[in-house]
Design an enzyme around this catalytic site. Structure first.
Site, PDB file in Angstrom:
ATOM      1  N   ASP A 140       0.829  -1.186   0.000  1.00 31.19           N
ATOM      2  CA  ASP A 140       0.000   0.000   0.000  1.00 31.19           C
ATOM      3  C   ASP A 140       0.876   1.253   0.000  1.00 31.19           C
ATOM      4  OD1 ASP A 140      -2.676   1.354   0.535  1.00 31.19           O
ATOM      5  OD2 ASP A 140      -1.553   1.989   2.298  1.00 31.19           O
TER       6      ASP A 140
ATOM      7  N   GLU B 180       1.692  -0.469  -5.048  1.00 34.07           N
ATOM      8  CA  GLU B 180       0.756   0.599  -5.376  1.00 34.07           C
ATOM      9  C   GLU B 180       1.641   1.829  -5.570  1.00 34.07           C
ATOM     10  OE1 GLU B 180      -3.382   2.495  -3.705  1.00 34.07           O
ATOM     11  OE2 GLU B 180      -1.754   2.208  -2.270  1.00 34.07           O
TER      12      GLU B 180
END
Length: 717
Positions: free
Chosen positions: A361, A397
């Site tokens: 993330d 990401e």
């Protein structure tokens, strides 16, 4: 709720050792080691739960410190023992020193966590009414405990799957939401690791054809205080408190170590079904938020080292956190021990929990030396050189909340990336917002503009139409705007840039024609996703028409808004069948998942081009076709004989050839199948056009009519 009895006696401990960090159980004693180089004293606090529901805390002072690590061994502790730390030291918040012996701290290396938190004054190191002053109330009654764990487990010879990226189809899901309403999962297992490992669920995943599940965060997390205050919770889990502990709320068997065994059992069952397990991990920030957040663990042990600060000014230490995560803090990956914790955590999940990879993330926040993006930063170099981590699946990401953090197309090998440019281009194509098909063709062929210039492949691109963050596929074709009122933020949260189209009516409708068109567009997008070059990722339930009622930011909706509805009357079964058929085509035909970039030239002398873009008359597209901004359809010929890449033994791979047509126009399109000596006949292998059902025989040179807004795939004989 447990009642608090108070503190018992303080007892001496054995010397122990300073490695490994955390609590290491053995029959004779449990070794504790915790990094807190600026602390002046440290205690292990063991909690005994009594039959009347009260508990007693016994403190063991750690007197040994080496290399900044406090350590000691406590004899005769059983697995399942709950514990925490208390650290003493200077209270100088303006210098990043926030030691407060009154606050019970989770072990950063704790393998399991029991209990939760309550948002009261006791949870905070400072006084709410005077933030510069230390709060002296005890946080033990309102916070969680770490758990001593026996890590033994019988894996029965299970070994890593190590599936190639080009053979991978990722399925992003939420452990709780995926099975919470599943009628065939035993009720006590719904919403848990055991539920995900149950036979009905694994059977569903196998029948659909996905090869890897990407689990939304399962590291132990806690809800933000603001959510707790308004009676909601952080459902998604992007608020980690412990990087080694599987979240206890997803355990059907208990929270004193049972969650560890249940997680391992889940992985073992998924691996038996040849399904890999990828974890969505949140190393960029923690649940402690900004300087005014609660004291849970890291803040009370090494606040100055663990969190990034704004640069120093004129030699004065600035206690303002430097935040590019939007969550109040950013983990300082150029601090030696913060870096070590991340690497140790990753290795633990691979070696002890047997997971197959990670999706990072806000990975851009981790790629910084100081405050600058640095592709030679310590974390990337360490992972790339690690003999364990460099061989697992690593997904970035590739952005954070800063302007310079957008790194799509720039992450170095062996990383692959979430490709939001694929998402946006395909959404725009099907809603009629593209200027021609040049960008669409680039995404279909693997995004060479992003990945080909430095030796990477199309499989560095993780292609997706939707993800947990944003509209579901059904909502993408049902809502023009977000409807997040249930979140309690006056519909101000969530993105306004959805690239969605409601087909003329906002929300669900009884109009059969609109409903059919929505279903067809959903099927078109999921087919295009699964037949594009790159690694496809499906969001759980998209293949069934899952809706969040227009909520594009359901992070705090731990209810039917987020949970997958398994009732057949609400399922878009036609979309499921298209998804399943597209995955099967991809799996069975290497021509549709080729290793090398297409070159637009023959693979052998006198053979067909490996890829040709088609005009409606069956000829190849010319320059003027690529420059036609009104063009709403794209066709391509993919050759199967032979492929550019050989098999593992060096032999040529021969496969069927395919013609794929994607018509995003609102009118029928007459097309002629290309005439060539290599493929003279075939049949429809996948279709969203009712007039051209699967199995329809076709011959070269034949003219066919593609219905409005349809996908047709023709397999050569």
């Amino acid at each position: 709720m447990e009642l608090w009895r108070g503190m018992g006696e303080t007892r001496p401990v054995w010397r122990g050792r300073n490695w490994p960090l955390g609590a290491t159980w053995a029959e004779e004693s449990t070794n504790f080691a915790v990094y807190a180089p600026r602390a002046t004293a440290m205690w292990v606090c063991v909690f005994t739960l009594h039959p009347d529901g009260t508990e007693t805390e016994t403190r063991y002072q750690l007197t040994e410190q080496s290399l900044g690590i406090w350590h000691g061994a406590i004899p005769d502790l059983d697995p399942g023992t709950r514990y925490g730390y208390r650290a003493d030291g200077p209270w100088l918040p303006d210098q990043g020193l926030r030691f407060n012996v009154n606050k019970l701290l989770l072990d950063p290396y704790g393998l399991a966590t029991s209990g939760t938190i309550r948002n009261t004054q006791e949870l905070y190191g400072y006084r709410w009414d005077a933030p510069e002053e230390m709060d002296t109330s005890d946080s033990a009654p309102v916070t969680a405990r770490s758990v001593v764990v026996d890590t033994s487990f019988d894996w029965e010879g299970e070994t890593p799957i190590q599936r190639r990226w080009r053979d991978t189809v990722v399925y992003e899901l939420h452990v709780k939401g995926f099975t919470r309403l599943h009628p065939e999962v035993p009720e006590n297992m719904r919403g848990t690791y055991a539920g995900l490992a149950s036979k009905p669920v694994i059977s569903y995943l196998k029948n659909l054809g996905v090869t890897a599940v990407e689990l939304m965060p399962i590291h132990q997390f806690f809800s933000e205080p603001a959510l707790l205050d308004r009676g909601t919770t952080n459902y998604w889990g992007y608020n980690t408190a412990s990087y080694f502990a599987p979240d206890a709320t997803y355990s059907s068997s208990g929270s004193t170590g049972e969650q560890v065994r249940e997680f391992k059992a889940m992985v073992k069952e998924l691996h038996k079904a040849r399904i890999e397990v990828i974890l969505d991990v949140v190393y960029n920030h923690t649940a402690e938020a900004g300087p005014k957040g609660p004291t849970l663990s890291f803040r009370g042990l090494d606040d100055r080292g663990f969190y990034k600060r704004v640069p120093e000014h004129e030699g004065q230490y600035d206690d303002t956190y430097w935040d590019v995560t939007g969550c109040g803090n950013t983990v300082n990956t150029w601090d030696d021990l913060a870096l070590r914790l991340i690497l140790d955590s990753l290795r633990y999940w691979v070696t002890e929990m047997h997971v197959d990879g990670f999706r990072f993330d806000l990975a851009s926040a981790l790629t910084r030396t100081g405050t600058e993006i640095d592709f030679h930063c310590a974390l990337l170099i360490a992972i790339g050189q690690d003999p364990i981590l460099r061989h697992v699946k690593l997904i970035a990401e590739p952005w954070d909340t800063s302007q310079d953090g957008y790194l799509v197309g720039r992450m170095p090998p062996p990383w692959v990336e979430w490709n939001d440019q694929f998402r946006d281009t395909i959404r725009d194509f099907w809603r009629g917002h593209t200027a021609g098909v040049r960008d669409v063709a680039t995404r279909l062929a693997g995004s060479s503009d992003l990945y080909a210039d430095d030796g990477r492949s199309a499989y560095n691109s993780v292609n997706f139409i939707t993800a947990h963050d944003g509209f579901t596929l059904r909502d993408l074709v049902t809502y023009e705007t977000k409807h997040n009122e249930a979140n309690g933020e006056n519909n101000t949260d969530g993105s306004d840039n959805n690239r969605s189209w409601n087909h003329g009516v906002e929300g669900e409708t009884d109009d059969a024609a609109i409903d059919a068109l929505r279903r067809r567009d959903a099927a078109n997008m999921i087919a295009m996703l699964l037949l594009s070059n790159g690694v496809p990722m499906i969001t759980a339930g998209d293949e069934r028409g899952r809706t969040q009622q227009g909520n594009n930011n359901a992070y705090c909706q731990d209810n039917e808004i987020s949970w997958l509805d398994w009732t057949p009357e609400h399922a878009w079964q036609d979309v499921y069948e298209v998804a399943r058929a597209a995955i099967k085509l991809r799996r069975n035909h290497p021509a549709l998942r080729q290793r090398h970039w297409f070159e637009g030239s023959p693979t052998i002398v006198g053979g067909p081009k490996d890829l040709a873009w088609l005009d409606a008359d069956g000829s190849e597209m010319a320059a003027e076709d690529w420059n036609d901004t009104s063009r709403r359809s794209v066709g391509l010929f993919v050759s199967g004989g032979p492929l550019r890449s050989p098999d593992r033994y060096g032999h040529q791979i021969l496969d069927d050839s395919f013609v794929l047509w994607f018509n995003a126009g609102d009118t029928p399109l007459e097309v002629t199948l290309p005439v060539q000596q290599w493929v003279r006949s075939g049949a429809v292998a996948l279709s969203t056009d009712a007039a051209l059902p699967t199995g329809t025989p076709l011959v070269a040179g034949q003219q066919i009519t593609l219905g409005p807004r349809t996908v047709v795939v023709i397999q050569g004989a």
